[in-house]
Enzyme design. Structure first.
Site, short mmCIF file in Angstrom:
data_model
loop_
_atom_site.label_atom_id
_atom_site.label_comp_id
_atom_site.label_asym_id
_atom_site.label_seq_id
_atom_site.Cartn_x
_atom_site.Cartn_y
_atom_site.Cartn_z
N HIS A 1 0.82 -1.22 0.00
CA HIS A 1 0.00 0.00 0.00
C HIS A 1 0.85 1.26 0.00
O HIS A 1 0.33 2.35 -0.18
CB HIS A 1 -0.92 0.01 1.23
CG HIS A 1 -1.99 -1.04 1.16
ND1 HIS A 1 -3.30 -0.75 0.88
CD2 HIS A 1 -1.93 -2.39 1.30
CE1 HIS A 1 -4.00 -1.88 0.87
NE2 HIS A 1 -3.19 -2.89 1.13
N ASP B 1 3.12 9.50 -0.62
CA ASP B 1 1.94 8.75 -0.20
C ASP B 1 1.70 7.63 -1.20
O ASP B 1 1.73 7.89 -2.41
CB ASP B 1 0.72 9.70 -0.21
CG ASP B 1 -0.22 9.48 0.95
OD1 ASP B 1 -0.27 8.34 1.44
OD2 ASP B 1 -0.88 10.44 1.36
C1 G6P Z 1 -0.78 3.31 6.44
C2 G6P Z 1 -0.20 1.93 6.22
C3 G6P Z 1 -1.06 0.88 6.89
C4 G6P Z 1 -1.27 1.21 8.35
C5 G6P Z 1 -1.87 2.62 8.47
C6 G6P Z 1 -2.08 3.07 9.91
O1 G6P Z 1 -1.99 3.45 5.75
O2 G6P Z 1 -0.06 1.66 4.84
O3 G6P Z 1 -0.46 -0.39 6.78
O4 G6P Z 1 -2.10 0.29 8.98
O5 G6P Z 1 -1.00 3.54 7.83
O6 G6P Z 1 -0.89 2.98 10.63
P1 G6P Z 1 -0.76 2.06 11.90
O7 G6P Z 1 0.70 2.06 12.23
O8 G6P Z 1 -1.61 2.72 12.94
O9 G6P Z 1 -1.26 0.70 11.55
#
Ligand code: G6P
Length: 480
Positions: free
Chosen positions: A156, A357
């Site tokens: 992602h 991003d």
């Molecule tokens: C981004 C990453 C995700 C992640 C999210 C939230 O979108 O690509 O993999 O889950 O951020 O971050 P966190 O560390 O809270 O999971």
């Protein structure tokens, strides 16, 4: 235990335990995967966000299979290797990546645990879709444990250029881990090129032959769901109330981001300050709302960023706010999705000016909610969404002058032109919604099966468009 024909694997489960209740987990992966996994009634393997070992449960019909992490692993694997090594490195060193062997060892151990848990729960010949930078070793580890399953891997976030990636002491292990998948997906063509170049340079030119497909699959949003909320009387009333509460500004600018270096919140605030300083924007009639969703708060670089942002907001408000109101409204909290849509409906301009991003789903959500309503989008050229949302005001967030100009242009844009641009972008998103994204990826995984005669029967199953109502009510299997 080997019962699930379709399994999603991501670091986070779609909901996490907060005190005594469960709430939706933050971030783009959960936003994108929840609707498609719910519709297909796939199982979801992931971490519940705390130190407590959780029992398997279901959430909106989806079986959730928790992977437990101990406190030392949360420090070393999640906050360390995933978010203080890989995250900044993959986002072009937006903060300085740290390389520590103990973090890497924890990353290997946790990836192994994810692979073992997944291997236990998937049915014979299951389809397994692994997500994001936390789990890059899982495709290969899972293939060793379960050679019968089809494996997809989707990143992602951006994949860095080989010059940056090559700094990583464990670069070959990471590439080999990803290459365990049959289908490997990235957000943009340039991520695909970077990955292939890294494989060629670090593993040799023949190294990518084992993966059947390596391609760009730009992730998207649940258009129908957003339209339903945006069209509801409740969201529209909330939007009206927001503008009233803000003193009926002539112009309302909005930023909604996780509080993260990649999002360029500080750079955006400095551009706004310049616009107030030079008189282009009138602080009495302009309001900026910056929602900064708390994120990774135990990591020192994130704490520092929060301090820097809060000091900057305070300084700008000190200069420009009057008794009649505050210029910049900084909201350090999370909002329910329905309220986020109300913010979109209320805002004349969305500033999605990330430094880097993978996609930026907020930009796609905004244009979807604003279809037929006008509005303007200022979008970073370093966000994946810039490839598709070409009618946005595309800007280099490192270039202060360009930012200042783009924001000024967005505020002054003729209403008819603004509506035409938003509508054109909303159409692009509607044609490529999150179901189309998931269907294309899993369709390519099904093709892999078709090439293997033993799996031909599975591949022959129809691939309904999940965007259609029939697919929404699809049976308990993935879209293939
Ligand atoms: C981004 C990453 C995700 C992640 C999210 C939230 O979108 O690509 O993999 O889950 O951020 O971050 P966190 O560390 O809270 O999971």
């Amino acid at each position: 235990m080997n019962t699930h024909p379709y399994v999603v694997v991501a670091n986070r489960l779609p909901c996490e335990r907060a005190a005594d209740a469960w709430r939706a987990s933050p971030g783009g992966v959960v936003t994108a995967l929840t609707p498609v996994t719910e519709h297909s009634r796939g199982a979801w393997v992931g971490w519940a966000g705390g130190e407590t070992a959780e029992e398997p449960r279901t959430h909106h019909g989806m079986p959730l299979i928790p992977v437990a992490l101990g406190s030392a692993e949360i420090d070393a694997y999640y906050e360390g290797f995933a978010n203080a090594t890989l995250w900044p490195l993959y986002h072009t060193n937006v903060s300085t990546p740290q390389f520590r062997r103990s973090w890497w060892e924890a990353y290997v151990a946790v990836n192994r645990r994810f692979a073992e848990v997944t291997a236990e729960v998937c049915a014979p010949d299951a389809t397994v879709w692994i997500h994001d930078y936390h789990l890059q070793l899982v495709p290969r580890l899972l293939r060793e444990l379960r050679p019968d399953v089809r494996i997809g891997f989707f990143s992602h976030i951006p994949f860095p250029s080989v010059d940056l990636f090559a700094q990583l002491p464990w670069r070959t292990e990471i590439l080999e881990g990803i290459l365990g998948a049959d289908v490997i997906g990235f957000q943009r063509r340039r991520d695909v090129r970077n990955f292939e170049a890294a494989c060629a340079a670090l593993l040799g030119p023949a190294s990518t032959a084992s993966a059947t497909v390596i391609d760009a699959y730009p992730v998207s949003v649940d258009v129908g769901h957003i339209r339903d909320i945006a069209g509801s009387g409740q969201a529209q009333a909330e939007a009206t109330r927001i503008r009233a509460d803000l003193g009926e500004p002539e112009t309302l600018l909005l930023g909604i981001d996780r509080l993260d270096h990649t999002k360029g919140i500080l750079e955006r605030l400095l551009a706004l300050e310049e616009l107030f300083d030079n008189g282009t924007l009138d602080p009495r009639t302009t309001r900026m709302v910056q929602v900064a969703v708390p994120s990774r708060e135990r990591i020192p670089a994130y704490r520092q960023l929060r301090e820097d942002i809060e000091r900057t907001v305070g300084r700008i408000n000190g200069k420009f706010a009057g008794l009649a109101g505050t210029t910049i409204h900084y909201l350090h909290r999370d909002y329910a999705f329905e309220s986020v849509i109300a913010w979109y409906l209320a805002a004349d301009v969305l500033l999605a000016t990330s430094m880097r991003d993978g996609m930026n789903l907020v930009a796609k959500e905004y244009v979807t909610a604003r279809a037929g309503r006008g509005g303007a989008l200022v979008l970073s050229e370093f966000a994946g969404a810039a490839d598709e949302l070409t009618d946005a005001l595309i800007v280099n967030p490192h270039d202060r002058e360009a930012m200042v100009q783009a924001i000024a242009e967005a505020v002054a844009m003729d209403a008819g032109a603004a509506r035409a641009r938003i509508d054109a972008m909303a159409e692009v998103v509607a044609d490529h919604d999150v179901y189309a994204w998931a269907n294309r990826f899993t369709g390519d995984l099904a093709e892999v099966a078709a090439e293997d005669p033993a799996d031909a029967a599975v591949a022959a199953a129809p691939a309904p468009s999940a965007a259609s109502p029939a697919a929404a009510a699809a049976p308990a299997q993935w879209m293939i």
